[in-house]
Motif scaffolding. Structure first.
Motif, PDB file in Angstrom:
ATOM      1  N   THR B  33       7.696 -21.158  10.807  1.00 22.44           N
ATOM      2  CA  THR B  33       8.436 -20.136  10.063  1.00 22.44           C
ATOM      3  C   THR B  33       9.831 -19.957  10.656  1.00 22.44           C
ATOM      4  OG1 THR B  33       6.371 -19.019   9.506  1.00 22.44           O
ATOM      5  CG2 THR B  33       8.404 -17.736   9.271  1.00 22.44           C
ATOM      6  N   MET B  34       9.901 -19.862  11.977  1.00 28.73           N
ATOM      7  CA  MET B  34      11.208 -19.714  12.627  1.00 28.73           C
ATOM      8  C   MET B  34      12.121 -20.900  12.271  1.00 28.73           C
ATOM      9  SD  MET B  34       9.878 -18.746  16.465  1.00 28.73           S
ATOM     10  CE  MET B  34       8.689 -17.423  16.753  1.00 28.73           C
ATOM     11  N   GLN B  35      11.568 -22.105  12.379  1.00 35.69           N
ATOM     12  CA  GLN B  35      12.384 -23.297  12.105  1.00 35.69           C
ATOM     13  C   GLN B  35      12.761 -23.383  10.629  1.00 35.69           C
ATOM     14  OE1 GLN B  35      10.600 -26.859  13.885  1.00 35.69           O
ATOM     15  NE2 GLN B  35       9.936 -25.646  15.638  1.00 35.69           N
ATOM     16  N   SER B  36      11.876 -22.935   9.753  1.00 36.49           N
ATOM     17  CA  SER B  36      12.198 -22.937   8.321  1.00 36.49           C
ATOM     18  C   SER B  36      13.348 -21.979   8.033  1.00 36.49           C
ATOM     19  CB  SER B  36      10.968 -22.530   7.503  1.00 36.49           C
ATOM     20  OG  SER B  36       9.937 -23.477   7.626  1.00 36.49           O
ATOM     21  N   LEU B  37      13.278 -20.790   8.608  1.00 36.02           N
ATOM     22  CA  LEU B  37      14.338 -19.806   8.395  1.00 36.02           C
ATOM     23  C   LEU B  37      15.668 -20.335   8.944  1.00 36.02           C
ATOM     24  CD1 LEU B  37      12.342 -16.577   9.341  1.00 36.02           C
ATOM     25  CD2 LEU B  37      13.228 -17.111   7.059  1.00 36.02           C
ATOM     26  N   GLN B  38      15.611 -20.951  10.104  1.00 42.35           N
ATOM     27  CA  GLN B  38      16.838 -21.452  10.722  1.00 42.35           C
ATOM     28  C   GLN B  38      17.393 -22.672   9.989  1.00 42.35           C
ATOM     29  OE1 GLN B  38      15.018 -21.831  14.607  1.00 42.35           O
ATOM     30  NE2 GLN B  38      16.180 -20.089  15.427  1.00 42.35           N
ATOM     31  N   SER B  39      16.508 -23.361   9.268  1.00 43.43           N
ATOM     32  CA  SER B  39      16.924 -24.597   8.600  1.00 43.43           C
ATOM     33  C   SER B  39      17.820 -24.330   7.401  1.00 43.43           C
ATOM     34  CB  SER B  39      15.682 -25.374   8.169  1.00 43.43           C
ATOM     35  OG  SER B  39      16.027 -26.487   7.403  1.00 43.43           O
ATOM     36  N   GLY B  40      17.670 -23.157   6.761  1.00 40.91           N
ATOM     37  CA  GLY B  40      18.663 -22.809   5.758  1.00 40.91           C
ATOM     38  C   GLY B  40      18.196 -22.266   4.431  1.00 40.91           C
ATOM     39  N   ILE B  41      17.237 -22.896   3.749  1.00 46.58           N
ATOM     40  CA  ILE B  41      16.966 -22.430   2.386  1.00 46.58           C
ATOM     41  C   ILE B  41      15.771 -21.487   2.282  1.00 46.58           C
ATOM     42  CG2 ILE B  41      18.083 -24.437   1.383  1.00 46.58           C
ATOM     43  CD1 ILE B  41      15.280 -25.434   0.571  1.00 46.58           C
ATOM     44  N   VAL B  42      14.867 -21.532   3.247  1.00 47.19           N
ATOM     45  CA  VAL B  42      13.812 -20.518   3.275  1.00 47.19           C
ATOM     46  C   VAL B  42      14.489 -19.232   3.741  1.00 47.19           C
ATOM     47  CG1 VAL B  42      11.623 -19.815   4.298  1.00 47.19           C
ATOM     48  CG2 VAL B  42      12.025 -22.230   3.718  1.00 47.19           C
ATOM     49  N   ASN B  43      14.508 -18.226   2.882  1.00 43.35           N
ATOM     50  CA  ASN B  43      15.371 -17.071   3.161  1.00 43.35           C
ATOM     51  C   ASN B  43      14.625 -15.747   3.238  1.00 43.35           C
ATOM     52  OD1 ASN B  43      14.795 -16.856   0.442  1.00 43.35           O
ATOM     53  ND2 ASN B  43      16.888 -16.337  -0.173  1.00 43.35           N
ATOM     54  N   SER B  44      13.320 -15.807   3.425  1.00 44.00           N
ATOM     55  CA  SER B  44      12.547 -14.574   3.557  1.00 44.00           C
ATOM     56  C   SER B  44      11.201 -14.927   4.167  1.00 44.00           C
ATOM     57  CB  SER B  44      12.348 -13.931   2.182  1.00 44.00           C
ATOM     58  OG  SER B  44      11.552 -12.775   2.265  1.00 44.00           O
ATOM     59  N   CYS B  45      10.630 -13.982   4.902  1.00 43.51           N
ATOM     60  CA  CYS B  45       9.271 -14.184   5.405  1.00 43.51           C
ATOM     61  C   CYS B  45       8.569 -12.840   5.463  1.00 43.51           C
ATOM     62  CB  CYS B  45       9.278 -14.834   6.796  1.00 43.51           C
ATOM     63  SG  CYS B  45       9.706 -13.716   8.148  1.00 43.51           S
ATOM     64  N   SER B  46       7.255 -12.898   5.625  1.00 44.52           N
ATOM     65  CA  SER B  46       6.526 -11.655   5.896  1.00 44.52           C
ATOM     66  C   SER B  46       5.501 -11.922   6.980  1.00 44.52           C
ATOM     67  CB  SER B  46       5.899 -11.073   4.633  1.00 44.52           C
ATOM     68  OG  SER B  46       5.100 -11.996   3.962  1.00 44.52           O
TER      69      SER B  46
END
Lengths: 286, 286
Positions: B33-46
């Motif tokens: 999740t951290m890497q996805s958020l930092q990668s750019g297009i994943v822009n939300s998490c819960s």
């Protein structure tokens, strides 16, 4: 009669148990513990009831009751990012937890904060939960030997052994390690370990942990020897659990797994002068 | 004005959020999740508050508050060997747990057993614990959409959104999935998702999940689109968590991670007709 004689061996036998702590801590620890037990010479383990992967280890153990398993009574959580706390609601054992409701990291914090009554309630709850899963504990022991952090907590530990008719692990070396004055005479039901063999951070840091283990079989005393190990794998989960904690970290635990499933180690315990025993053997003669 | 207009875009804009569920579940889920958020297009998490790795995710999020993060309200634990239960003592929310004190596996069991008052207490405790870590939630959503398993539980969910002044994720498709009759008019403060895009087991079983994702950008509607993903790695820990559960299992989650950090996916969202938004944007106009 000494312990060896009670177990049917000559008085001067070198009795040896190779014991895996910390089952239940993580999936990695569980898999490595299962494989170590199945591999042959690791002949005892103890399980941490408050940990996230307790359920998996309990289910497996229930299907594999032939493997010696005890309760690794837990009062501390030493990890930086991976947290767990009491089995009981924190409101019932407030002296055991930090502001987030997790166990303290160090046994010194247990010494400072823990009310003996909270320790009694929590450790009883851990044993009762362990029993509720249909397991048959061979003994009690103590994560980081935290029960030795204060004499009154050590009395609770011994009391639990009496109440549940289980041997409790105790040794003069572990007491010295945690600063417990064991001046009271050792009671008959509490069979002390004559020598605990456990890796030290100095060996690990010098890359000599494997060599220490290779030499440990030459260092056994007549009486009851216990080699304490923590098998797990040096992979992503365990690296996360033990981050910034090389002491008993994932690299260390991989060495424990590799060594004690190695042909070299198996060859060592085939020596004439070493007799493998475990807590089940001891429980049965108590 | 519709949502696009309120956010300052033309009325017919295709708004898109790419949202990672289940942070906190495991170390693997956290890292991905951290890497996805930092990668750019994943822009939300819960984030799942009751899970063993919540602490790690909370600490990281507190240091990275620029990433949109909500509370993934949790009433179920769908895994075979990896268990967790309520934040509150089980004695306070007995209708939410099985005989071992863990959450039920299925939302149908929540429907059958859960007292609305227990749901209110537990979900409030999850939000309060989330807030106590210094986090700034952008929204509320629901693990396995269990809040939709009964109308009175859905009312609790909406009530929590009002009380904490947070948008709650809701969509007609998710309601249909869980059998919730959403005949009541949608209240102004609860902005519905116009289309939820989520992988289906049939795609996964046919090896077509990547292809489904590759096509999803052509399938966006005018209005508010959400792609729901569950990034994690197909390694030992996650294989243990999801054992015997290929639906949203570790292989699936690895595909989610690989696709939504790929150059292909990044190129897709550079299209003129797609506007990335997240819950923070929506919270700010509520």
């Amino acid at each position: 009669m000494n312990l060896a004689q009670k177990l049917g061996y000559p008085a001067n036998t070198k009795l040896l148990m190779i014991h895996a702590d910390d089952a239940g801590l993580s999936h990695s620890e569980n898999l490595a513990t299962m494989q170590s037990l199945q591999s042959g010479i690791v002949n005892s383990c103890s399980i941490m009831v408050p940990c996230p992967w307790f359920y998996e280890m309990a289910q497996w153990t229930k299907q594999n009751l032939q493997f010696d398993h005890g309760v690794h009574l837990t009062l501390t959580c030493e990890w930086e990012n991976y947290k767990f706390g009491p089995v009981l609601p924190v409101s019932e054992v407030p002296s055991l937890v930090d502001s987030n409701g997790h166990f303290y990291k160090k046994r010194e914090q247990v010494r400072e904060h823990a009310a003996a009554e909270d320790v009694r309630k929590e450790l009883t709850a851990q044993i009762e939960k362990f029993l509720s899963y249909g397991l048959s504990p061979s003994h009690l022991d103590s994560h980081m030997y935290s029960v030795g952090s204060r004499p009154d907590l050590f009395e609770v530990y011994k009391e639990l052994g009496r109440r549940y008719k289980l041997p409790v692990q105790r040794s003069r070396e572990l007491s010295d390690m945690v600063g417990l004055d064991e001046s009271n005479p050792i009671k008959p039901e509490a069979i002390p370990v004559d020598k605990v063999h456990i890796g030290d951070i100095s060996y690990f840091e010098k890359g000599q942990l494997w060599d220490y283990y290779a030499g440990v079989f030459d260092d056994l005393v007549e009486g009851f020897n216990v080699i304490l190990i923590h098998p797990a794998f040096d992979e992503q989960e365990m690296q996360g659990v033990t981050v910034n904690h090389p002491n008993f970290g994932s690299e260390w635990r991989q060495i424990d797994f590799d060594f004690f499933t190695s042909d070299f180690a198996k060859a060592q315990i085939a020596r004439d002068d070493i007799q493998l025993i475990n807590w089940t053997d001891i429980r049965n003669i108590l």
